[in-house]
Design a protein around this motif. Structure first.
Motif, PDB file in Angstrom:
ATOM      1  N   GLN A  77      -4.495  -6.462  -4.663  1.00 57.30           N
ATOM      2  CA  GLN A  77      -4.948  -5.344  -3.824  1.00 57.30           C
ATOM      3  C   GLN A  77      -6.363  -4.900  -4.189  1.00 57.30           C
ATOM      4  O   GLN A  77      -6.829  -3.866  -3.716  1.00 57.30           O
ATOM      5  CB  GLN A  77      -3.992  -4.158  -3.984  1.00 57.30           C
ATOM      6  N   ASP A 107       0.806  -1.241   0.000  1.00 57.43           N
ATOM      7  CA  ASP A 107       0.000   0.000   0.000  1.00 57.43           C
ATOM      8  C   ASP A 107       0.830   1.278   0.000  1.00 57.43           C
ATOM      9  O   ASP A 107       0.381   2.312   0.490  1.00 57.43           O
ATOM     10  CB  ASP A 107      -0.959   0.037   1.191  1.00 57.43           C
ATOM     11  N   TRP A 159       1.339   3.542  -2.270  1.00 62.28           N
ATOM     12  CA  TRP A 159       0.839   3.926  -3.585  1.00 62.28           C
ATOM     13  C   TRP A 159       1.709   4.966  -4.272  1.00 62.28           C
ATOM     14  O   TRP A 159       1.993   4.849  -5.459  1.00 62.28           O
ATOM     15  CB  TRP A 159      -0.605   4.429  -3.475  1.00 62.28           C
ATOM     16  N   ARG A 211     -11.030   6.055 -10.570  1.00 64.12           N
ATOM     17  CA  ARG A 211     -10.996   4.603 -10.734  1.00 64.12           C
ATOM     18  C   ARG A 211     -11.753   4.200 -11.991  1.00 64.12           C
ATOM     19  O   ARG A 211     -11.312   3.352 -12.745  1.00 64.12           O
ATOM     20  CB  ARG A 211     -11.571   3.908  -9.497  1.00 64.12           C
ATOM     21  N   VAL A 258      -7.383  -3.585  -6.917  1.00 63.62           N
ATOM     22  CA  VAL A 258      -7.362  -2.351  -7.697  1.00 63.62           C
ATOM     23  C   VAL A 258      -7.677  -2.657  -9.160  1.00 63.62           C
ATOM     24  O   VAL A 258      -8.368  -1.898  -9.831  1.00 63.62           O
ATOM     25  CB  VAL A 258      -5.997  -1.638  -7.559  1.00 63.62           C
ATOM     26  N   ALA A 267      -6.442   4.709  -6.245  1.00 63.88           N
ATOM     27  CA  ALA A 267      -6.351   4.007  -4.960  1.00 63.88           C
ATOM     28  C   ALA A 267      -5.729   4.908  -3.900  1.00 63.88           C
ATOM     29  O   ALA A 267      -6.188   4.937  -2.753  1.00 63.88           O
ATOM     30  CB  ALA A 267      -5.548   2.724  -5.107  1.00 63.88           C
ATOM     31  N   LEU A 277      -1.662  -5.453  -8.431  1.00 68.89           N
ATOM     32  CA  LEU A 277      -2.854  -4.604  -8.322  1.00 68.89           C
ATOM     33  C   LEU A 277      -4.127  -5.431  -8.143  1.00 68.89           C
ATOM     34  O   LEU A 277      -5.041  -5.021  -7.426  1.00 68.89           O
ATOM     35  CB  LEU A 277      -2.968  -3.696  -9.549  1.00 68.89           C
ATOM     36  N   LEU A 299      -5.078   3.920 -12.050  1.00 67.13           N
ATOM     37  CA  LEU A 299      -5.709   3.112 -11.003  1.00 67.13           C
ATOM     38  C   LEU A 299      -4.951   3.218  -9.682  1.00 67.13           C
ATOM     39  O   LEU A 299      -5.561   3.196  -8.609  1.00 67.13           O
ATOM     40  CB  LEU A 299      -5.829   1.660 -11.462  1.00 67.13           C
ATOM     41  N   ASP A 336      -8.261   7.483  -3.088  1.00 65.90           N
ATOM     42  CA  ASP A 336      -9.568   6.890  -2.814  1.00 65.90           C
ATOM     43  C   ASP A 336     -10.642   7.607  -3.634  1.00 65.90           C
ATOM     44  O   ASP A 336     -11.678   8.024  -3.118  1.00 65.90           O
ATOM     45  CB  ASP A 336      -9.887   6.935  -1.315  1.00 65.90           C
TER      46      ASP A 336
END
Length: 189
Positions: free
Chosen positions: A93, A38, A40, A157, A95, A149, A90, A145, A152
């Motif tokens: 996760q 995580d 990102w 997305r 995503v 993520a 991804l 993406l 958020d």
């Protein structure tokens, strides 16, 4: 008697090939680890370097006149492994949807099996224009993406998923083109 290293298209150890290998051996595992933990924004930076090295190896090969058969084969393999590796991280996760990864894997495995059965290796087909566009769409979708993520952001997305769908569709179309190219080349033999 000393032997000199091969020059031109037979050379394996060139600066562009070292860059491609470093992309696979260092940048890809680092990017995947950052995604899986995580991180990102760090992952986005690592992926930017990963993408930049994809451009850099081709630029160096042309600029330094170090194009080689090995490099021509390594670059698209490194691209494919990078896309799949990042996509797996991804998907793990949540995503990237698993279906996108499955479609890419089925197309790639089909091409790999055909190349092995018909040519006992690479059919030496040039990269198609749709193949380049597909790679660009996927390389744009994945960072979108990741940013979505990290922020958020639902709307971002959806934009990333739309670009991913375009890339996956391009992957299917490019795969069909490569299958046809392999079939033509096989018939010509």
């Amino acid at each position: 008697m000393t032997s000199t290293p091969p020059q031109g298209p037979l050379r394996v150890v060139t600066l562009p090939n070292v860059v491609s290998f470093a992309r696979l051996a260092i940048l890809l595992p680092l990017s995947m680890w950052l995604l899986l933990t995580d991180r990102w924004w760090w992952a986005l930076g690592a992926l930017a370097v990963l993408g930049w090295t994809d451009w850099l190896d081709g630029f160096l090969a042309r600029r330094l006149h170090q194009q080689s058969l090995f490099g021509a084969r390594l670059d698209p393999v490194a691209d494919r492994i990078s896309v799949v590796g990042v996509s797996i991280a991804l998907a793990a996760q949540n995503v990237v949807p698993w279906w996108a990864l499955a479609v890419i894997a089925v197309v790639d495995l089909t091409l790999l099996c055909l190349a092995a059965a018909w040519f006992r290796g690479s059919p030496d087909l040039p990269v198609s224009r749709i193949g380049k566009w597909r790679t660009a769409a996927l390389f744009l979708a994945l960072p979108l993406l990741i940013v979505a993520a990290g922020l958020d952001s639902a709307w971002l997305r959806w934009v990333g998923l739309g670009m991913l769908a375009i890339g996956v569709l391009g992957h299917i179309v490019a795969g069909i083109g490569y299958m046809r190219g392999m079939a033509r080349k096989r018939r010509a033999r």
